[in-house]
Design an enzyme around this catalytic site. Structure first.
Site, mmCIF file in Angstrom:
data_model
loop_
_atom_site.group_PDB
_atom_site.id
_atom_site.type_symbol
_atom_site.label_atom_id
_atom_site.label_comp_id
_atom_site.label_asym_id
_atom_site.label_seq_id
_atom_site.Cartn_x
_atom_site.Cartn_y
_atom_site.Cartn_z
ATOM 1 N N CYS A 55 -9.337 12.636 68.894
ATOM 2 C CA CYS A 55 -10.106 11.448 68.510
ATOM 3 C C CYS A 55 -9.690 10.236 69.338
ATOM 4 C CB CYS A 55 -9.938 11.149 67.027
ATOM 5 S SG CYS A 55 -8.231 10.851 66.518
ATOM 6 N N ARG A 57 -8.360 10.519 72.701
ATOM 7 C CA ARG A 57 -8.326 10.716 74.151
ATOM 8 C C ARG A 57 -9.084 11.975 74.576
ATOM 9 N NH1 ARG A 57 -3.571 9.909 75.892
ATOM 10 N NH2 ARG A 57 -2.709 9.257 73.887
ATOM 11 N N GLU A 117 3.930 9.746 66.734
ATOM 12 C CA GLU A 117 3.277 10.727 65.852
ATOM 13 C C GLU A 117 3.386 12.125 66.458
ATOM 14 O OE1 GLU A 117 0.228 12.402 66.372
ATOM 15 O OE2 GLU A 117 -0.421 11.511 68.252
ATOM 16 N N ALA A 118 3.486 13.114 65.581
ATOM 17 C CA ALA A 118 3.732 14.486 66.033
ATOM 18 C C ALA A 118 2.467 15.312 66.184
ATOM 19 C CB ALA A 118 4.676 15.176 65.044
ATOM 20 N N GLN A 123 -1.948 19.433 69.067
ATOM 21 C CA GLN A 123 -3.252 19.403 69.723
ATOM 22 C C GLN A 123 -3.128 19.822 71.191
ATOM 23 O OE1 GLN A 123 -3.962 15.297 68.680
ATOM 24 N NE2 GLN A 123 -5.439 15.837 67.084
ATOM 25 N N GLU A 195 -7.701 19.613 60.403
ATOM 26 C CA GLU A 195 -6.317 19.165 60.304
ATOM 27 C C GLU A 195 -6.216 17.705 59.860
ATOM 28 O OE1 GLU A 195 -2.314 18.951 63.167
ATOM 29 O OE2 GLU A 195 -4.233 19.665 63.961
ATOM 30 N N MET A 196 -7.095 16.844 60.402
ATOM 31 C CA MET A 196 -7.027 15.430 60.053
ATOM 32 C C MET A 196 -7.380 15.203 58.583
ATOM 33 S SD MET A 196 -6.234 12.471 61.275
ATOM 34 C CE MET A 196 -6.487 12.362 63.046
ATOM 35 N N ILE A 197 -8.377 15.910 58.087
ATOM 36 C CA ILE A 197 -8.751 15.791 56.676
ATOM 37 C C ILE A 197 -7.635 16.343 55.794
ATOM 38 C CG2 ILE A 197 -10.313 16.689 54.910
ATOM 39 C CD1 ILE A 197 -11.476 14.365 56.475
#
Length: 423
Positions: A55, A57, A117-118, A123, A195-197
């Protein structure tokens, strides 16, 4: 061998432009095939390639005998349907040590909107696996990425770069808490099941809202995530009719078009009698039409809008950043040393092939002598003499050729190669 990278990220390009170049994981293989095919007709038929798309790059990494930045840049502009001049004003290009440094910084979380952030490391690993599955990852890029993962691990182990970092999900919870006095009384809807949700749902669930629902195109996947939070699963098709039920909506899907439109939100507001709605669009491209933000009683935040929140506390980690940069510098030097050695590989292969040819010839000669009844000692003597003569012939010839200056240079080289004392 040369390595190059180009891309655009949250610091160089607006969200909507980044959305033009966003690739879902299942799009990576055909996209890589298109990119590599574009080189086939030119001077760079053998190009390794990998694409990282998140989201924040989209970056292309390539390796070949010669860099082809302009060609790669043109292909990317065409794939996104934008003018090269527009893309160039928002993109960055990097080569060799700078490309390696950038990859190492990205993997270590130093180039992220959320410092330290990990998630980006996972990703990147997904992107490398996709490139490998597509047959686009060669030894050079494989080394680059494996070293970037090792550097990232060392950075996280040896520094406090990830300490106190505020994730996008945590930032969303913080903003929601500013709008609603009591999050326990809110109804929360998550759109998507990636994963983000998952991360966002974990953060919101910790606040124990009144209810949680997961809307996803594939109901089975939505149900799997919903079961972890005691949530309701619903079909994405039911979303417009049920939007009014929710106070908080967090969306992040791989859709190429918005799935929550202005009209649906207007109808939801009317049904809610204009009670406020908090909306977070974490998707690139957007899941929620940008016009929604102009509606009264709507508080819509995109990934870029969350930037200010996640920047808080960055100063506390600057010492860790300095330590991380030292580790990255060492990693870059090591990679460039390895890359420099790759230039001698063809010569090493030729030397090995020549030595094998000489050995095979002397072995064949030795077998003939043995077949004729020659003694083993005599055959071994002849074979060893034949091998040493073949090995020394070129050097001896060079010592007797050329002028005095060239003979002196040859003598020095031969001394280094053949007269080294064993330590």
């Amino acid at each position: 061998m040369s390595v190059w990278a180009l891309g655009l990220n949250h610091t160089t390009a607006p969200l909507d432009l980044r959305g033009r170049f966003a690739f879902a994981l299942d799009q990576i293989a055909p996209t890589l095939q298109s990119l590599r095919s574009s080189f086939a007709s030119g001077r760079h038929p053998q190009v390794e390639a990998a694409i990282i798309s998140t989201c924040n790059r989209t970056e292309i990494y390539c390796a070949s005998e010669q860099a082809a930045l302009d060609h790669t840049f043109g292909w990317l502009a065409q794939s996104g349907g934008v003018a090269p001049a527009l893309l160039r004003s928002h993109a960055y290009t990097l080569q060799d040590d700078e490309a390696a440094r950038h990859a190492f910084r990205v993997a270590s979380g130093l180039d992220s909107m959320v410092l330290g952030e990990a998630q980006i490391l996972g990703q990147m690993k997904d992107a490398v696996r996709a490139a490998e599955t597509a047959g686009a990852l060669g030894s050079t890029l494989n080394q680059l990425f494996q070293r970037s993962f090792a550097v990232a691990k060392e950075v996280r182990t040896a520094t406090e770069i990830g300490a106190h970092s505020i994730s996008m999900a945590a930032a969303a919870v913080r903003l929601a808490g500013q709008l609603f006095e009591d999050l326990h009384q809110t109804r929360v809807l998550f759109v998507g099941a990636g994963e983000m949700i998952d991360l966002a749902a974990t953060h919101f669930a910790a606040k124990e809202p009144r209810s949680i629902a997961i809307a996803n195109r594939t109901l089975e996947r939505g149900e799997k995530l919903a079961s972890r939070f005691g949530a309701e699963a619903m079909r994405l098709a039911d979303l417009p009719a049920r939007l009014a039920e929710f106070d908080i909506i967090v969306s992040c899907t791989a859709s190429t078009l918005p799935i929550i439109g202005l009209g649906a939100v207007e109808r939801a507001l009317k049904a809610r009698k204009h009670r406020p709605m908090f909306m977070v669009d974490l998707a690139v491209p957007r899941d929620i039409e940008p016009e929604v933000k102009a509606l009264e009683d709507i508080y819509l935040y995109t990934v870029d809008d969350l930037a200010q929140v996640v920047q808080q506390g960055q100063a506390n980690r600057q010492a860790a950043v300095a330590q991380a940069e030292v580790i990255i510098d060492a990693g870059v030097q090591s990679f460039m040393h390895w890359l420099g050695q790759r230039g001698t590989v063809p010569l090493i292969q030729q030397l090995n092939a020549q030595a094998d040819e000489w050995r095979a010839a002397e072995m064949a000669r030795a077998r003939k002598l043995l077949a004729r009844g020659e003694s083993v000692d005599a055959v071994l003597e002849a074979m060893s003499r034949g091998l040493t003569q073949k090995m020394m012939h070129g050097a001896m010839a060079e010592l007797h050729a050329g002028d005095a200056a060239s003979r002196e240079q040859t003598a020095q080289a031969i001394s280094r190669l053949f007269l080294r004392k064993e330590r």
